[in-house]
Design a protein around this motif. Sequence first.
Motif, PDB file in Angstrom:
ATOM      1  N   LYS A  57       0.537   9.911  -1.031  1.00 56.66           N
ATOM      2  CA  LYS A  57       0.144  10.507   0.250  1.00 56.66           C
ATOM      3  C   LYS A  57      -1.378  10.620   0.362  1.00 56.66           C
ATOM      4  O   LYS A  57      -1.963  10.289   1.397  1.00 56.66           O
ATOM      5  CB  LYS A  57       0.781  11.891   0.395  1.00 56.66           C
ATOM      6  N   GLN A  58      -2.019  11.084  -0.714  1.00 58.95           N
ATOM      7  CA  GLN A  58      -3.480  11.244  -0.722  1.00 58.95           C
ATOM      8  C   GLN A  58      -4.183   9.926  -0.449  1.00 58.95           C
ATOM      9  O   GLN A  58      -5.185   9.872   0.261  1.00 58.95           O
ATOM     10  CB  GLN A  58      -3.914  11.805  -2.077  1.00 58.95           C
ATOM     11  N   ARG A  59      -3.635   8.858  -0.996  1.00 60.45           N
ATOM     12  CA  ARG A  59      -4.235   7.537  -0.823  1.00 60.45           C
ATOM     13  C   ARG A  59      -3.796   6.854   0.463  1.00 60.45           C
ATOM     14  O   ARG A  59      -4.176   5.719   0.726  1.00 60.45           O
ATOM     15  CB  ARG A  59      -3.880   6.657  -2.017  1.00 60.45           C
ATOM     16  N   LYS A  60      -2.942   7.519   1.228  1.00 58.21           N
ATOM     17  CA  LYS A  60      -2.422   6.978   2.486  1.00 58.21           C
ATOM     18  C   LYS A  60      -1.770   5.608   2.282  1.00 58.21           C
ATOM     19  O   LYS A  60      -1.932   4.689   3.087  1.00 58.21           O
ATOM     20  CB  LYS A  60      -3.524   6.915   3.542  1.00 58.21           C
ATOM     21  N   MET A  61      -1.021   5.510   1.186  1.00 57.43           N
ATOM     22  CA  MET A  61      -0.338   4.264   0.853  1.00 57.43           C
ATOM     23  C   MET A  61       1.063   4.273   1.455  1.00 57.43           C
ATOM     24  O   MET A  61       1.672   5.328   1.600  1.00 57.43           O
ATOM     25  CB  MET A  61      -0.200   4.122  -0.665  1.00 57.43           C
ATOM     26  N   THR A  62       1.566   3.105   1.759  1.00 57.68           N
ATOM     27  CA  THR A  62       2.972   2.990   2.126  1.00 57.68           C
ATOM     28  C   THR A  62       3.787   2.902   0.833  1.00 57.68           C
ATOM     29  O   THR A  62       3.243   2.596  -0.243  1.00 57.68           O
ATOM     30  CB  THR A  62       3.240   1.724   2.958  1.00 57.68           C
ATOM     31  N   TRP A 130     -10.050   2.825  -2.493  1.00 57.80           N
ATOM     32  CA  TRP A 130      -8.961   3.294  -1.648  1.00 57.80           C
ATOM     33  C   TRP A 130      -9.564   3.696  -0.379  1.00 57.80           C
ATOM     34  O   TRP A 130      -9.458   4.199   0.491  1.00 57.80           O
ATOM     35  CB  TRP A 130      -8.193   4.450  -2.299  1.00 57.80           C
TER      36      TRP A 130
END
Length: 130
Positions: A57-62, A130
């Motif tokens: 979530k912190q890295r805004k990854m899927t 990131w």
Amino acid sequence: MSDPNVPQSNVANAASDNEPFTVQRGSGNVFADLGFADADTMALKSSLAIRLAELIKQRKMTQTDAARITGIDQPNLSRVLRGKLKDFSSDRLVKALNLLEADIEITVSTRGQKIGDTIVLASTAAETAW
């Protein structure tokens, strides 16, 4: 209508009948409090899965991006992120965190006294912007 497969709370029944009930402080490990034999392992794995979800979530990854990096296919990663951990070892979750460039630190102690140095399982992933 209540679900017949879900145990009904004695606390709720006692409270509705105005009968006293006991509140008990937890041990800090909900799995131990519920009587699971492998409570420590379950607590460790759930803590690691929570950190994995926070990092994604912190890295805004899927989930697809995280799956590609960790080597856990997306459907299984989805299960991990929903707390379905029985098919995953703590080692596998640590490896996934390391692949997402997270370091893991382990401290060993007895009776509050630290034994030796902190063990660092350092990320082996290449630096990524990131």
